[in-house]
Each structure stands twice: as structure tokens, then as C-alpha cells.
Enzyme design. Structure first.
Site, PDB file in Angstrom:
ATOM      1  N   GLU A  26       0.828  -1.219   0.000  1.00 58.44           N
ATOM      2  CA  GLU A  26       0.000   0.000   0.000  1.00 58.44           C
ATOM      3  C   GLU A  26       0.854   1.257   0.000  1.00 58.44           C
ATOM      4  O   GLU A  26       2.069   1.203   0.252  1.00 58.44           O
ATOM      5  CB  GLU A  26      -0.936   0.005   1.214  1.00 58.44           C
ATOM      6  CG  GLU A  26      -0.210   0.072   2.538  1.00 58.44           C
ATOM      7  CD  GLU A  26      -1.010   0.772   3.626  1.00 58.44           C
ATOM      8  OE1 GLU A  26      -1.513   1.888   3.399  1.00 58.44           O
ATOM      9  OE2 GLU A  26      -1.106   0.213   4.737  1.00 58.44           O
ATOM     10  N   LYS A  87      -4.993  11.024   0.839  1.00 60.89           N
ATOM     11  CA  LYS A  87      -5.214   9.687   1.408  1.00 60.89           C
ATOM     12  C   LYS A  87      -6.495   9.120   0.774  1.00 60.89           C
ATOM     13  O   LYS A  87      -7.570   9.717   0.921  1.00 60.89           O
ATOM     14  CB  LYS A  87      -5.354   9.793   2.923  1.00 60.89           C
ATOM     15  CG  LYS A  87      -5.645   8.476   3.621  1.00 60.89           C
ATOM     16  CD  LYS A  87      -5.800   8.685   5.133  1.00 60.89           C
ATOM     17  CE  LYS A  87      -6.443   7.479   5.790  1.00 60.89           C
ATOM     18  NZ  LYS A  87      -6.787   7.718   7.203  1.00 60.89           N
ATOM     19  N   VAL A 107      -5.383   0.463   3.083  1.00 59.24           N
ATOM     20  CA  VAL A 107      -5.563  -0.990   2.975  1.00 59.24           C
ATOM     21  C   VAL A 107      -6.803  -1.294   2.130  1.00 59.24           C
ATOM     22  O   VAL A 107      -6.770  -2.141   1.223  1.00 59.24           O
ATOM     23  CB  VAL A 107      -5.665  -1.627   4.373  1.00 59.24           C
ATOM     24  CG1 VAL A 107      -6.137  -3.081   4.286  1.00 59.24           C
ATOM     25  CG2 VAL A 107      -4.316  -1.549   5.089  1.00 59.24           C
ATOM     26  N   ALA A 142     -13.021   1.707   6.640  1.00 60.89           N
ATOM     27  CA  ALA A 142     -13.496   0.971   5.463  1.00 60.89           C
ATOM     28  C   ALA A 142     -12.600  -0.230   5.159  1.00 60.89           C
ATOM     29  O   ALA A 142     -12.972  -1.086   4.350  1.00 60.89           O
ATOM     30  CB  ALA A 142     -13.555   1.904   4.256  1.00 60.89           C
ATOM     31  N   LYS A 160      -3.349  -1.689  16.079  1.00 60.83           N
ATOM     32  CA  LYS A 160      -2.832  -0.831  17.164  1.00 60.83           C
ATOM     33  C   LYS A 160      -3.900  -0.551  18.186  1.00 60.83           C
ATOM     34  O   LYS A 160      -5.071  -0.465  17.841  1.00 60.83           O
ATOM     35  CB  LYS A 160      -2.490   0.524  16.582  1.00 60.83           C
ATOM     36  CG  LYS A 160      -1.169   0.632  16.058  1.00 60.83           C
ATOM     37  CD  LYS A 160      -0.910   2.114  15.796  1.00 60.83           C
ATOM     38  CE  LYS A 160       0.025   2.140  14.646  1.00 60.83           C
ATOM     39  NZ  LYS A 160      -0.605   1.560  13.480  1.00 60.83           N
TER      40      LYS A 160
HETATM   41  N1  PSU Z   1      -2.056   1.843  10.550  1.00 65.34           N
HETATM   42  C1  PSU Z   1      -0.731   2.000  10.530  1.00 65.34           C
HETATM   43  N2  PSU Z   1      -0.142   2.666   9.512  1.00 65.34           N
HETATM   44  C2  PSU Z   1      -0.884   3.172   8.488  1.00 65.34           C
HETATM   45  C3  PSU Z   1      -2.303   2.974   8.511  1.00 65.34           C
HETATM   46  C4  PSU Z   1      -2.846   2.318   9.555  1.00 65.34           C
HETATM   47  O1  PSU Z   1      -0.033   1.567  11.418  1.00 65.34           O
HETATM   48  O2  PSU Z   1      -0.315   3.775   7.561  1.00 65.34           O
HETATM   49  C5  PSU Z   1      -3.108   3.468   7.355  1.00 65.34           C
HETATM   50  C6  PSU Z   1      -3.438   2.293   6.420  1.00 65.34           C
HETATM   51  O3  PSU Z   1      -3.360   2.761   5.091  1.00 65.34           O
HETATM   52  C7  PSU Z   1      -4.876   1.980   6.778  1.00 65.34           C
HETATM   53  C8  PSU Z   1      -5.394   3.372   7.066  1.00 65.34           C
HETATM   54  O4  PSU Z   1      -5.586   1.359   5.734  1.00 65.34           O
HETATM   55  O5  PSU Z   1      -4.353   3.979   7.803  1.00 65.34           O
HETATM   56  C9  PSU Z   1      -6.682   3.358   7.852  1.00 65.34           C
HETATM   57  O6  PSU Z   1      -7.200   4.648   7.852  1.00 65.34           O
HETATM   58  P1  PSU Z   1      -8.710   4.887   8.297  1.00 65.34           P
HETATM   59  O7  PSU Z   1      -8.747   4.501   9.754  1.00 65.34           O
HETATM   60  O8  PSU Z   1      -8.947   6.335   8.058  1.00 65.34           O
HETATM   61  O9  PSU Z   1      -9.555   3.998   7.433  1.00 65.34           O
END
Ligand code: PSU
Ligand code: MN
Length: 308
Positions: A26, A87, A107, A142, A160
């Protein structure tokens, strides 16, 4: 097999045509997950690790509105350093494409584009999930929806504790997503090998992961598979140590009123600041570790099919 709107790097197109192993990577982790220049160094190194372990890397991103599967070194550098990279989760894809913009895929968006290209194995660091307080905010990544419907196996170091790990695992169960602990009975929490939550299922090798992929998709059960690969012992930040830091970062985020798609990037950056870079070192270590496993899974999966 690949969707006509995709721009495949020649190396990726050749590997897919020959049925050779390919690993998707990604780009949000590059543009919004780590600072420059460590981000481009990580992205380049991870591509090399995938190659050394017998698979072709395909980093996925949107450049000038083009859906790119496999990037050049210059393109990686742009994603790592340009301030105008959006993003992009699945909902953002059409807008960024229509406007000819640059986008770094999460992701969820990376899974969707990988599946459109015919790539079944994807390596990242951490998954998005159910945010703490989602009972009020409805903030659920998502990434989970996409895991429920798109047939790609995703290697991560778990989730995390900026997220609610228990609710994330519950949601994955509801969505029918197998969650496999690699060599572990416990689900890992990214910086730490432990989370307090059991891994729903355990496997002990890349071949066992490939067998689950084959079994799921041969049965016609569409959707993703989560492979949770605990950070190596020597690289981990113990859960109690990182827990207090995450609480502090969450408090700072609330005080600043940051939410929505900015939440995860803010928290990652703040944790790097508070730990004086130690969290970044751990993050890079676990991505390297995931790249080795992901390549082995792609190799095992490519070797397990019935020859055409
Ligand atoms: N967790 C990490 N590093 C990251 C992300 C999550 O440790 O870079 C990124 C990934 O691309 C994940 C996104 O898909 O954050 C999730 O964002 P959101 O919660 O806005 O969907
Ligand atoms: Mn969100």
C-alpha cells in the site's frame, strides 16, 4: 484478467501473466504513515525484501488520476515527499481519478485495486479498524468493509491500540473474515506481540496460510483473510509502555478536535514524536518482517494452484 483501467508495471504484468507470485504493497503507509525520508527508504527496502524472497512487489497508488500497480523509484519518491497526495480509501477513489490527482491508497483501496489486477497477497504494517469511542463517532475503517468482500489475503502486525481491538475482532467475525495468528495464539497489537485478545485461529507457516486462502476461495466464499504476524521480540515495544503513549496521543487528538480520515495519520505522527522515533523504528521492523512472510505466502499460494 486485469481490469483495463489499471496501469501495470511491465514486471508486474509479466509475473501475473506467467502465474508467478506477486505481492501488493500500500501507499498510505508511505505518504501518511511515516515521515520523509524514512518512508521512501522503507518502501524501497520492502520492495527489495519481497524480491529476495521470490516474489514481484507491486506498490499501488494513484498518480495523475492513473491507477498504478507497481511503481518506479521516482514515483515512490514523489509519493513520499509531495504534499499534494490525498489519502485514498475506497470512497475517495472515483474523485481522485476523475480529477487526475495523486492518491496514496489505504488498505481498503489497495485491496480493491490488487483484486482488480489479480493479486491475492498484500503486505502492510497495520490494519484500520473500529476506533475507540466508535459507539459515539461511528468511526470504523473501510478496511473492515473491504475485508468482508474483496478476496485478498492481508499480512499485518495486527491492530494498534489506537483502535478498539476487541470490537475490531468482533466486526471481522461478523464480516466472515478469517483472522489467522502466525505462530501465535494471541492476536498482536502492532508495536507489541500481545493484545490481551486471543488470535481466532492459528497457523504456523506460509504454506498453511496458502491452504486457507485456497480453501476459502475455492469454496466461493468471497472476501479477505487477515494474517496477523507478531512483531519480532527484539523489536517490540511492550504493551504497557506504548499504552500510556497511545493514551496521551489520543488525548492530544481530542483536544485538537481531529477526527475522520485525519485521525490515523495524526496519531501515527504524534506517537513518533512522543517516543522520539522509537515507534518508527518498531514500525519499520515489523513491515520488513511482514514483507518476508508475505512473499513466502505468495510463493506458496502460486505453487498450490492447479496448473492451467
Ligand atoms: N495503521 C498504521 N499505519 C498506516 C495505517 C494504519 O499503522 O499507515 C493506514 C493504512 O493505510 C490503513 C489506514 O488502511 O491507515 C486506515 O485509515 P482509516 O482509519 O482512516 O480507514
Ligand atoms: Mn475513519
Amino acid at each position: 484478467m486485469s481490469h483495463p483501467s489499471l496501469h501495470l508495471a511491465p514486471e508486474v504484468a509479466d509475473a501475473l501473466a506467467a502465474g508467478q507470485p506477486v505481492v501488493a504493497l500500500e501507499s498510505t503507509i508511505i505518504s501518511h504513515g511515516m515521515p520523509y525520508p524514512q518512508n521512501v527508504a522503507m518502501a524501497t527496502e520492502v520492495e527489495g525484501i519481497v524480491r529476495e524472497h521470490g516474489a514481484v512487489p507491486a506498490t499501488i497508488a494513484i498518480l495523475d488520476g492513473r491507477l498504478c500497480i507497481g511503481l518506479s523509484p521516482d514515483q515512490l519518491e514523489l509519493l513520499a515527499s509531495d504534499g499534494n497526495v490525498t489519502k485514498v480509501s475506497v470512497r475517495d477513489l472515483p474523485y481522485v481519478v476523475a480529477r487526475g490527482q495523486h492518491g496514496a491508497t489505504t488498505v481498503a483501496a489497495t485491496m480493491r485495486l490488487a483484486a482488480m489486477a489479480g493479486i491475492r497477497t498484500f503486505v502492510t504494517g497495520g490494519l484500520g479498524g473500529v476506533h475507540r469511542g466508535a459507539q459515539q463517532t461511528f468511526d470504523i475503517s473501510a478496511d473492515l468493509t473491504e475485508l468482508g468482500q474483496t478476496s485478498v489475503a492481508v499480512v499485518s502486525a495486527g491492530v494498534k491500540s489506537i483502535l478498539d481491538i476487541g470490537l475490531t475482532l468482533e466486526t471481522l467475525e461478523t464480516l466472515g473474515v478469517p483472522v489467522l495468528g502466525l505462530g501465535s495464539d494471541e492476536f498482536p497489537s502492532f508495536y507489541s506481540r500481545s493484545s490481551g485478545h486471543p488470535a481466532p485461529m492459528r497457523v504456523d507457516s506460509a504454506a498453511e496460510v496458502a491452504a486457507v486462502m485456497r480453501a476459502k476461495w475455492d469454496l466461493g466464499i468471497e472476501g479477505g483473510i487477515v494474517i496477523a504476524n507478531p512483531i519480532p521480540l527484539e523489536d517490540e515495544i511492550p504493551a504497557d509502555e506504548i499504552g500510556a503513549i497511545i493514551d496521551q496521543a489520543l488525548g492530544d487528538m481530542d483536544a485538537l478536535g481531529i477526527r475522520g480520515k485525519e485521525a490515523t495519520p495524526y496519531l501515527l505522527g504524534r506517537i513518533v514524536e512522543i517516543t522520539g522515533g522509537a515507534s518508527l523504528t518498531a514500525n519499520i521492523a515489523l513491515v520488513r518482517h511482514n514483507a518476508r512472510l508475505g512473499a513466502a505466502i505468495a510463493v506458496a499460494y502460486a505453487g498450490s494452484g492447479t496448473p492451467a
